[in-house]
Design a protein around this motif. Structure first.
Motif, PDB file in Angstrom:
ATOM      1  N   MET A   1      55.748  38.473  26.284  1.00  0.00           N
ATOM      2  CA  MET A   1      55.647  39.910  26.163  1.00  0.00           C
ATOM      3  C   MET A   1      54.167  40.278  26.119  1.00  0.00           C
ATOM      4  O   MET A   1      53.406  39.714  25.350  1.00  0.00           O
ATOM      5  CB  MET A   1      56.347  40.365  24.871  1.00  0.00           C
ATOM      6  N   LYS A   2      53.791  41.218  26.959  1.00  0.00           N
ATOM      7  CA  LYS A   2      52.417  41.695  26.999  1.00  0.00           C
ATOM      8  C   LYS A   2      52.423  43.151  26.541  1.00  0.00           C
ATOM      9  O   LYS A   2      53.070  44.004  27.141  1.00  0.00           O
ATOM     10  CB  LYS A   2      51.853  41.580  28.418  1.00  0.00           C
ATOM     11  N   LEU A   3      51.696  43.433  25.467  1.00  0.00           N
ATOM     12  CA  LEU A   3      51.665  44.774  24.907  1.00  0.00           C
ATOM     13  C   LEU A   3      50.607  45.632  25.584  1.00  0.00           C
ATOM     14  O   LEU A   3      49.573  45.127  26.013  1.00  0.00           O
ATOM     15  CB  LEU A   3      51.384  44.716  23.399  1.00  0.00           C
ATOM     16  N   ASN A   4      50.904  46.926  25.688  1.00  0.00           N
ATOM     17  CA  ASN A   4      49.925  47.861  26.232  1.00  0.00           C
ATOM     18  C   ASN A   4      49.593  48.907  25.184  1.00  0.00           C
ATOM     19  O   ASN A   4      50.242  48.989  24.146  1.00  0.00           O
ATOM     20  CB  ASN A   4      50.446  48.511  27.520  1.00  0.00           C
ATOM     21  N   SER A   5      48.599  49.698  25.448  1.00  0.00           N
ATOM     22  CA  SER A   5      48.165  50.702  24.478  1.00  0.00           C
ATOM     23  C   SER A   5      48.678  52.098  24.811  1.00  0.00           C
ATOM     24  O   SER A   5      48.284  53.063  24.171  1.00  0.00           O
ATOM     25  CB  SER A   5      46.631  50.720  24.396  1.00  0.00           C
ATOM     26  N   THR A   6      49.572  52.194  25.802  1.00  0.00           N
ATOM     27  CA  THR A   6      50.016  53.518  26.234  1.00  0.00           C
ATOM     28  C   THR A   6      51.272  54.007  25.525  1.00  0.00           C
ATOM     29  O   THR A   6      51.566  55.192  25.575  1.00  0.00           O
ATOM     30  CB  THR A   6      50.274  53.547  27.758  1.00  0.00           C
ATOM     31  N   GLU A   7      52.029  53.116  24.900  1.00  0.00           N
ATOM     32  CA  GLU A   7      53.215  53.550  24.176  1.00  0.00           C
ATOM     33  C   GLU A   7      53.334  52.778  22.870  1.00  0.00           C
ATOM     34  O   GLU A   7      52.767  51.687  22.736  1.00  0.00           O
ATOM     35  CB  GLU A   7      54.481  53.414  25.026  1.00  0.00           C
ATOM     36  N   PRO A   8      54.071  53.314  21.907  1.00  0.00           N
ATOM     37  CA  PRO A   8      54.201  52.643  20.606  1.00  0.00           C
ATOM     38  C   PRO A   8      54.749  51.217  20.747  1.00  0.00           C
ATOM     39  O   PRO A   8      55.604  50.951  21.605  1.00  0.00           O
ATOM     40  CB  PRO A   8      55.183  53.533  19.844  1.00  0.00           C
TER      41      PRO A   8
END
Length: 122
Positions: A1-8
């Protein structure tokens, strides 16, 4: 899983599990990783993980077996696919058609583009 900063993050966690189910990596009635494992693996607060999982519990995609953990519900894949199809129709197709109308692009031109895309990507 790669997290992004655009959604919670909790939304991303819910989507991650949904993707795993739709793609067949998590099958019905199989256990999903615990909040503790997820928190340690991705360095995320366990409460955030649980918040994402609770979204899926509310949608009947996963359920808790007391003392054992969380499991994928029977019919979870169908639930997710039905929701995503509806979102696709509502968000993607409606937006496409509205923009095409503004630009004077006909339905036939759109169909031709889709068919060309399909043949180019086989």
């Amino acid at each position: 899983m790669k997290l992004n900063s655009t959604e919670p993050i909790f939304i991303q966690i819910a989507k991650y599990f949904e993707d795993q189910i739709v793609q067949g990596f998590l099958e019905e009635e199989t256990q999903i990783p615990s909040t503790t494992v997820m928190a340690k693996t991705y360095a995320i607060n366990p409460a955030t993980i649980l918040k994402g999982m609770n979204i899926l519990v509310d949608k009947h995609i996963i359920y808790k077996k007391r003392g054992l953990g969380m499991f994928v519900s029977t019919g979870a894949k169908n639930i997710i696919e039905a929701e995503r199809r509806e979102m696709f129709k509502t968000n993607v197709i409606r937006t496409l058609m509205e923009e095409a109308s503004k630009l004077g692009i006909s339905k036939q031109e759109i169909v031709e583009q889709i068919l060309n895309w399909e043949s180019d990507n086989k």
